[in-house]
Design a protein around this motif. Structure first.
Motif, PDB file in Angstrom:
ATOM      1  N   TYR A 198     -10.522  -1.892   1.217  1.00 23.67           N
ATOM      2  CA  TYR A 198     -10.052  -0.838   0.322  1.00 23.67           C
ATOM      3  C   TYR A 198      -8.891  -0.112   0.980  1.00 23.67           C
ATOM      4  CZ  TYR A 198     -10.099   3.612  -2.209  1.00 23.67           C
ATOM      5  OH  TYR A 198      -9.752   4.727  -2.933  1.00 23.67           O
ATOM      6  N   GLN A 199      -7.752  -0.103   0.285  1.00 25.37           N
ATOM      7  CA  GLN A 199      -6.535   0.514   0.824  1.00 25.37           C
ATOM      8  C   GLN A 199      -5.979   1.497  -0.206  1.00 25.37           C
ATOM      9  OE1 GLN A 199      -5.701  -0.136   3.924  1.00 25.37           O
ATOM     10  NE2 GLN A 199      -7.175  -1.803   4.165  1.00 25.37           N
ATOM     11  N   PRO A 200      -6.283   2.788  -0.077  1.00 25.34           N
ATOM     12  CA  PRO A 200      -5.796   3.766  -1.045  1.00 25.34           C
ATOM     13  C   PRO A 200      -4.334   4.128  -0.814  1.00 25.34           C
ATOM     14  CG  PRO A 200      -7.018   4.884   0.660  1.00 25.34           C
ATOM     15  CD  PRO A 200      -7.117   3.404   0.948  1.00 25.34           C
ATOM     16  N   SER A 201      -3.701   4.646  -1.847  1.00 26.93           N
ATOM     17  CA  SER A 201      -2.325   5.112  -1.734  1.00 26.93           C
ATOM     18  C   SER A 201      -2.260   6.258  -0.733  1.00 26.93           C
ATOM     19  CB  SER A 201      -1.835   5.606  -3.099  1.00 26.93           C
ATOM     20  OG  SER A 201      -0.589   6.247  -2.955  1.00 26.93           O
ATOM     21  N   ALA A 217     -10.447   4.733   3.353  1.00 24.96           N
ATOM     22  CA  ALA A 217      -9.405   3.773   3.742  1.00 24.96           C
ATOM     23  C   ALA A 217      -9.944   2.787   4.771  1.00 24.96           C
ATOM     24  CB  ALA A 217      -8.191   4.501   4.297  1.00 24.96           C
ATOM     25  N   VAL A 253       0.841  -1.199   0.000  1.00 27.13           N
ATOM     26  CA  VAL A 253       0.000   0.000   0.000  1.00 27.13           C
ATOM     27  C   VAL A 253       0.878   1.251   0.000  1.00 27.13           C
ATOM     28  CG1 VAL A 253      -1.663   1.340   1.372  1.00 27.13           C
ATOM     29  CG2 VAL A 253      -1.999  -1.115   1.056  1.00 27.13           C
ATOM     30  N   ALA A 286      -5.149   2.412  -5.687  1.00 24.47           N
ATOM     31  CA  ALA A 286      -5.522   1.749  -4.433  1.00 24.47           C
ATOM     32  C   ALA A 286      -5.443   0.244  -4.632  1.00 24.47           C
ATOM     33  CB  ALA A 286      -6.936   2.148  -4.017  1.00 24.47           C
TER      34      ALA A 286
END
Length: 142
Positions: free
Chosen positions: A135-138, A122, A37, A45
């Motif tokens: 869900y793992q966004p930048s 997030a 991530v 993401a």
């Protein structure tokens, strides 16, 4: 059972359950997932499968539109009968992502609530059929 209580043959008992369902507890990211991530380019993401078939699989949300479904032509191929062929889409929008249901039979859920469309934050859990993905966004901003 208390000796002073009468036996009720219609009563329901639940064995092996504590106050909270272990399957509902949030799953912490592994060190490898955290590194992945952190290395994401701005605006992208990862969806990480936390429960269901393919646990641990990662799917990159990078293009404008990412299609998810049971069709082998989907960008995110989820091979299970609980997933519609064209289940949902992930749309890049304003530096983040929106999930939009594509008229699926079983629905798309965000944090256990059925949605037609929802902006993702997030750590949100997206459920598509039996699959539960986080869900793992930048962390990088464009």
């Amino acid at each position: 059972m208390d000796a002073q209580q009468d036996f009720d043959p219609t009563a329901t008992s639940i064995f092996g359950m504590s106050g909270a369902d272990e399957a509902d507890a949030p799953v912490a990211l592994s060190a490898r997932d955290r590194e992945a991530v952190e290395a994401l380019p701005a605006g992208s993401a990862l969806l990480i499968v936390q429960r269901g078939p393919n646990t641990g699989a990662r799917f990159l949300l990078d293009p404008e539109v990412t299609n998810a479904g049971r069709s082998p032509r989907s960008d995110i191929f989820l091979d299970d009968v609980t997933v519609s062929r064209k289940h949902c889409q992930f749309l890049a929008e304003d530096g983040g992502h929106v999930v939009r249901d594509s008229g699926s039979l079983n629905g798309t859920y965000v944090n256990r609530e059925r949605v037609e469309q929802a902006r993702l934050q997030a750590g949100d859990e997206v459920q598509i059929g039996k699959y539960r993905l986080t869900y793992q966004p930048s962390p990088r901003r464009a």
